[in-house]
Design an enzyme around this catalytic site. Structure first.
Site, PDB file in Angstrom:
ATOM      1  N   PHE A 146     -72.732 -10.200  91.374  1.00 49.79           N
ATOM      2  CA  PHE A 146     -71.572 -10.996  90.979  1.00 49.79           C
ATOM      3  C   PHE A 146     -72.014 -11.982  89.913  1.00 49.79           C
ATOM      4  O   PHE A 146     -72.760 -12.923  90.184  1.00 49.79           O
ATOM      5  CB  PHE A 146     -70.944 -11.751  92.151  1.00 49.79           C
ATOM      6  N   ASP A 233     -79.741 -15.296  86.744  1.00 51.06           N
ATOM      7  CA  ASP A 233     -78.445 -15.953  86.922  1.00 51.06           C
ATOM      8  C   ASP A 233     -78.560 -16.888  88.116  1.00 51.06           C
ATOM      9  O   ASP A 233     -78.457 -16.468  89.270  1.00 51.06           O
ATOM     10  CB  ASP A 233     -77.349 -14.910  87.151  1.00 51.06           C
ATOM     11  N   LYS A 274     -72.042 -24.452  87.643  1.00 50.82           N
ATOM     12  CA  LYS A 274     -71.649 -25.074  88.908  1.00 50.82           C
ATOM     13  C   LYS A 274     -72.231 -26.472  89.107  1.00 50.82           C
ATOM     14  O   LYS A 274     -71.744 -27.440  88.559  1.00 50.82           O
ATOM     15  CB  LYS A 274     -71.985 -24.142  90.072  1.00 50.82           C
TER      16      LYS A 274
END
Length: 425
Positions: A146, A233, A274
């Site tokens: 994801f 990531d 984030k």
């Protein structure tokens, strides 16, 4: 009065349902306040937040230092675009580059944007530095990944909900099994045009799948052997979430005892988002050393809001909070405690198969199939008992509280979770 207040909650839900696109399926709770590890709904009920906006709120809700940096800068200068310099961006780029141990930073806004940026950097590097013929570059990715939901990213997703009916899809990706070094080695040896390997150090959305202890270290070594960029990531796993500054460890700021037995891998390209802003503002970034980042020239890539003064001020404050409050160390200690306490319950449980994770990124696997509603119903019951969490992939519940949580609060949350699970045994 209670009836009127209850209607206000329902009213908010009805407004979203009527006027908003139905691209999310939220739990039936309407929040209007947050502080530290807690959030409150419009009726005034307090909850422990055990999702942290998918690890964006690592520093806790409305951290005063981060909010102070945001409001102060917002009263001075909010946006110039990159047509002009501003006095905050350079400070942020220097601070973050040194913080994570890289030469340069390319600022963006969201995690998906940062992933797209990394893919572009990787391809351009492949053509201009590695010598791959233009339009021939391949990037290896992992099954059940994801990385976002843009058109390019869903092209290498195998989630049918995110992917179906959004084609035609972008070519140039090779998909292999996660945590399978042999599959990576075969892909590298059989494809001369591989430019990079994009990987999550822990697959969060897939259900907090933690790879083998040596996976990242050996994957990086394979990439180096084949002159391929190792792209991490860390949008969800970074910024202290897993008990280290980065899940790849890299130039980690944690104490040695926290990092013993874990890989020490510096990515060629690092993707962050984030918690880079503590959840106060959209901030993301791609970091790399000069020999990679130099391929980006004026006009190649950009964003009107990327690197704006507010984002820069917020990100510096957010990273200072992680460092000064030792959030990585706290996440390591509390994560060990969380899994230990839940394992005591799981020993005699019929409803939970296991708990897994690192630091304060954890998940429990419910003893039911992915098509069942058991995990959803457990999350609804958790809400009623004062704790907010969300299922992923049907039968998995992810637990990721703010990293400012203390031991007493964590044990109270474990008690809420075990009490709730008993209702379903």
């Amino acid at each position: 009065m209670a009836i009127l207040e209850k209607k206000s909650s329902q009213h908010s839900i009805e407004l979203e349902d009527k006027y908003g696109a139905h691209n999310y399926h939220p739990l039936p709770v309407v929040l209007n306040k947050g502080e530290g590890v807690y959030v409150w709904d419009v009726e005034g009920k307090k909850y422990y937040d055990f999702l942290s906006a998918y690890s964006a709120v690592n520093q806790g809700h409305c951290h005063p230092k981060i909010v102070g940096a945001m409001t102060s800068q917002a009263q001075t200068l909010t946006l110039t675009s990159r047509a002009f310099y501003n006095d905050k961006l350079g400070e942020y780029e220097k601070f973050a580059s040194e913080y994570f141990g890289f030469d340069k930073l390319l600022p963006m806004n969201t995690g998906a944007e940062a992933v797209e940026t990394a893919l572009k950097i990787c391809r351009k590097w492949a053509y201009e530095e590695k010598g791959i013929f233009e339009n021939e570059a391949q990037i290896i990715v992992c099954e059940n990944n994801f990385h976002g939901r843009t058109t390019t990213i869903i092209s290498f997703s195998n989630d049918p909900v995110a992917r179906k009916n959004f084609g035609p899809y972008t070519a140039g990706f090779i998909k292999i099994e996660y945590d399978n070094l042999n599959a990576l080695e075969v892909a590298l040896e059989n494809n001369a045009n591989v430019a990079g390997f994009l990987v999550e150090p822990i697959q969060g959305e897939a259900g907090v799948y933690v790879p083998s202890d040596d996976y990242l270290e050996k994957a990086k070594a394979l990439c180096k052997k084949h002159n391929v960029l190792f792209i991490a990531d860390e949008v969800q796993t970074g910024i202290a979430r897993t008990g280290r500054l980065l899940a790849t460890c890299g130039d980690c700021s944690c104490s040695d005892k926290n990092c013993s037995g874990t890989p020490n891998v510096k990515p060629d390209v690092l993707i962050l988002g984030k918690a880079l802003s503590g959840g106060a503002y959209p901030v993301s970034a791609v970091l790399a050393d000069d020999h990679i980042m130099k391929v980006i020239k004026p006009g190649n890539h950009g964003s009107t809001f990327g690197g704006n003064p507010v984002a820069a001020a917020v990100a510096i404050a957010a990273l200072e909070v992680v460092r000064d409050e030792k959030l990585a160390e706290n996440a390591f200690v509390l994560g060990e405690l969380f899994r230990s306490e839940l394992n005591k319950y799981i020993e005699g449980s019929k409803i939970v198969n296991l708990v897994r994770g690192k630091g304060l990124l954890n998940a429990i696997v419910i003893n039911d199939d992915e098509e069942s509603e058991t995990a959803w119903n457990i999350c609804v019951a958790l809400k009623e008992n004062g704790l907010l969490a969300k299922p992923t992939h049907g039968n998995i519940i992810r637990f990721a509280p703010p990293l400012v949580m203390n031991k007493e609060q964590l044990l109270e949350c474990v008690a809420i979770i075990t009490k709730t699970l008993k209702e379903f045994e």
